[in-house]
Motif scaffolding. Structure first.
Motif, short mmCIF file in Angstrom:
data_model
loop_
_atom_site.label_atom_id
_atom_site.label_comp_id
_atom_site.label_asym_id
_atom_site.label_seq_id
_atom_site.Cartn_x
_atom_site.Cartn_y
_atom_site.Cartn_z
N PRO A 35 0.81 -1.23 0.00
CA PRO A 35 0.00 0.00 0.00
C PRO A 35 0.84 1.28 0.00
CG PRO A 35 -0.04 -1.00 2.17
CD PRO A 35 0.66 -1.98 1.26
N LEU A 36 2.15 1.16 0.23
CA LEU A 36 3.03 2.33 0.17
C LEU A 36 3.44 2.64 -1.25
CD1 LEU A 36 5.37 1.62 3.24
CD2 LEU A 36 3.32 3.08 3.14
N TYR A 64 -3.41 -4.98 4.16
CA TYR A 64 -2.04 -5.41 3.89
C TYR A 64 -1.14 -5.25 5.10
CZ TYR A 64 -3.32 -5.97 -0.99
OH TYR A 64 -3.92 -6.39 -2.16
N TRP A 65 -1.36 -4.23 5.89
CA TRP A 65 -0.55 -4.11 7.10
C TRP A 65 -0.99 -5.13 8.15
CZ3 TRP A 65 0.37 1.90 7.87
CH2 TRP A 65 1.20 2.34 6.83
N THR A 66 -2.26 -5.46 8.16
CA THR A 66 -2.70 -6.57 9.02
C THR A 66 -2.05 -7.87 8.56
OG1 THR A 66 -4.83 -5.49 9.41
CG2 THR A 66 -4.70 -7.85 9.88
N SER A 67 -1.99 -8.07 7.24
CA SER A 67 -1.34 -9.25 6.68
C SER A 67 0.13 -9.31 7.08
CB SER A 67 -1.49 -9.24 5.16
OG SER A 67 -0.84 -10.33 4.56
N ALA A 68 0.81 -8.18 7.03
CA ALA A 68 2.22 -8.15 7.42
C ALA A 68 2.39 -8.51 8.90
CB ALA A 68 2.81 -6.76 7.14
N TYR A 80 -5.81 3.57 0.56
CA TYR A 80 -6.60 2.39 0.23
C TYR A 80 -5.70 1.15 0.16
CZ TYR A 80 -10.01 -0.50 -2.36
OH TYR A 80 -10.88 -1.48 -2.75
N GLY A 81 -6.01 0.16 0.97
CA GLY A 81 -5.24 -1.08 1.01
C GLY A 81 -4.36 -1.22 2.24
N ARG A 115 -13.17 -1.20 4.66
CA ARG A 115 -13.04 -0.12 5.66
C ARG A 115 -12.25 1.05 5.10
NH1 ARG A 115 -16.98 -1.40 8.41
NH2 ARG A 115 -16.28 0.02 10.08
N ASP A 116 -11.48 0.83 4.02
CA ASP A 116 -10.68 1.90 3.43
C ASP A 116 -11.48 2.58 2.31
OD1 ASP A 116 -8.64 1.11 5.07
OD2 ASP A 116 -7.48 0.12 3.50
N SER A 117 -11.40 3.88 2.24
CA SER A 117 -12.04 4.60 1.16
C SER A 117 -11.29 4.35 -0.13
CB SER A 117 -12.05 6.11 1.45
OG SER A 117 -12.46 6.84 0.32
#
Length: 417
Positions: free
Chosen positions: A304-305, A384-388, A379-380, A371-373
């Protein structure tokens, strides 16, 4: 060696053709379902339905393959795959007989198709058991890498084919995948010999998976399975949401998403098909599993970065490398912990755990993405940070695994004797 190479070539081709069909729908199915009113969360549930069925039926098929052999289970699974893809293609034109929970009939038929495919979809774990049957323990990671290479090649050709066929019609990729699965089943029937001897099939009538865990060496196999579970949750979160993430953040269509997955597949095929055997001899299974897990975690964090397509490609490169090092070595560590008579069940249990992860991953990923706009530069980040973070848990578990999980196949045979 001549006796083992020919079946390995055939099983490689079998899994490659099957995974081309699997790869075809990866960039297509989320957008296909969205076309008929599915939200991000509904897409996640749709993808998880397949895994829910596998969670229940993978250990059953694994145990069945230990009893009746690998070949008939592979054959039935490919036939079920063909039927499932056909139903996906025909879903928009199926009789409008019913709706469920407010969903359009087409979406209902897509769910039915995923159920059928999931029930019969024991081909990967059974193919892993087949490879375990015909490879010695020291060659196990290299053998498991064949499936990874087939998976990588499937990602090269499958998504690209799916994206190209989507220009013909939204349903064309599913019909093509159904035809490939049917042709694969026909070829397997005539060309693939049985790998499990009658003696080992008779031994498989005793005991269950709990006994396998007891004999395999206490915590070691459990640590491998737990690592595999958390890494698969993270992998499923990423793959289930990527098509929507790329469409909203980078304006990707099915074709562009397919090409990026094809790029990921090239890397996976090179590593798992050509380099993995040498890397295992140099470093061992556990160091590669740990390294792959760490690279995977860092890459998912960076998705997402990414602000440009080039940055997205770099993150995808890390994702491909990490997964290619991690997955086959974890499978090999699990396989080495049991004898030939138990390969189907332990790998079926591993597949079942992975299926449970693929239930959780898409549902969680789809809900977190919602939950992300979709108009935001962030967005994402949530999925993805939860996945990390989940991958960091997997990394901690991987570090507890010994270089040899449990006993070798020969040692387990001695314990059983």
């Amino acid at each position: 060696m001549a006796k083992t190479r020919s079946p390995l070539v055939i099983i490689f081709i079998t899994i490659f053709i099957d995974l081309v069909g699997f790869g075809i729908v990866i960039p297509v199915l989320p957008l296909y379902a969205e076309r008929y009113g599915a939200s991000e969360a509904t897409v996640g549930i749709l993808l998880a339905t397949y895994s829910a069925m596998q969670f229940v039926f993978a250990p059953i098929l694994g145990k069945l393959s230990d009893r009746v052999g690998r070949r008939p289970v592979l054959l039935v699974s490919l036939i079920g795959t063909s039927i499932g893809f056909l139903l996906m293609g025909f879903a928009p034109s199926m009789p409008v007989g019913f709706a469920l929970m407010g969903m359009a009939p087409t979406l209902v038929w897509l769910f039915v198709a995923r159920v059928i495919d999931g029930i019969s979809g024991g081909n990967i774990s059974t193919a892993q058991a087949y490879i375990a049957d015909v490879t010695p323990p020291e060659e196990r990671s290299k053998g498991m890498g064949l499936i990874g290479a087939a998976f990588g090649l499937g990602f090269i050709f499958g998504p690209a084919i799916g994206g190209a066929l989507s220009h013909i019609s939204p349903e064309a990729p599913f019909f093509f995948a159904a035809a490939m699965a049917a042709a694969n089943a026909t070829a397997l029937y005539f060309l693939l010999p049985e790998s499990l001897s009658a003696e080992h099939r008779s031994q498989a009538r005793r005991g269950g998976i709990l006994e396998v865990l007891e004999q395999s060496g206490s915590w070691q196999l459990g640590a491998v399975i737990a690592t595999y579970f958390f890494s698969t949750v993270a992998f499923a979160m990423m793959t289930a949401t990527f098509a929507l993430f790329a469409a909203h953040r980078f304006k990707f269509n099915e074709a562009k998403t397919g090409y990026l997955f094809a790029y990921v597949g090239v890397i996976g095929a090179v590593i798992q098909g050509g380099l993995l055997g040498r890397l295992v001899k140099m470093f061992g299974d556990k160091p590669l599993a740990v390294t792959g897990t760490a690279i995977f975690a860092a890459s998912v964090f960076c998705f997402p970065l990414s602000q440009t397509v080039a940055a997205l490609a770099i993150a995808s490169t890390g994702f491909a490398i990490g997964n290619s090092l991690m997955t086959p070595t974890l499978n090999a560590l699990a396989s080495k912990s049991v004898s030939a008579a138990w390969q189907g069940r332990v790998l079926g249990a591993l597949a079942s755990v992975a299926s449970l992860a693929r239930i959780i991953g898409p549902v969680l990923g789809g809900w977190l993405l919602s939950r992300d706009s979709d108009a935001s530069a962030h967005y994402g980040r949530t999925p993805y940070w939860t996945s990390a973070a989940i991958m960091l848990v997997a990394l901690g578990l991987a570090l507890t695994v010994k270089s040899k999980a449990g006993a070798s196949s020969e040692e387990v045979v001695g314990m059983q004797g």
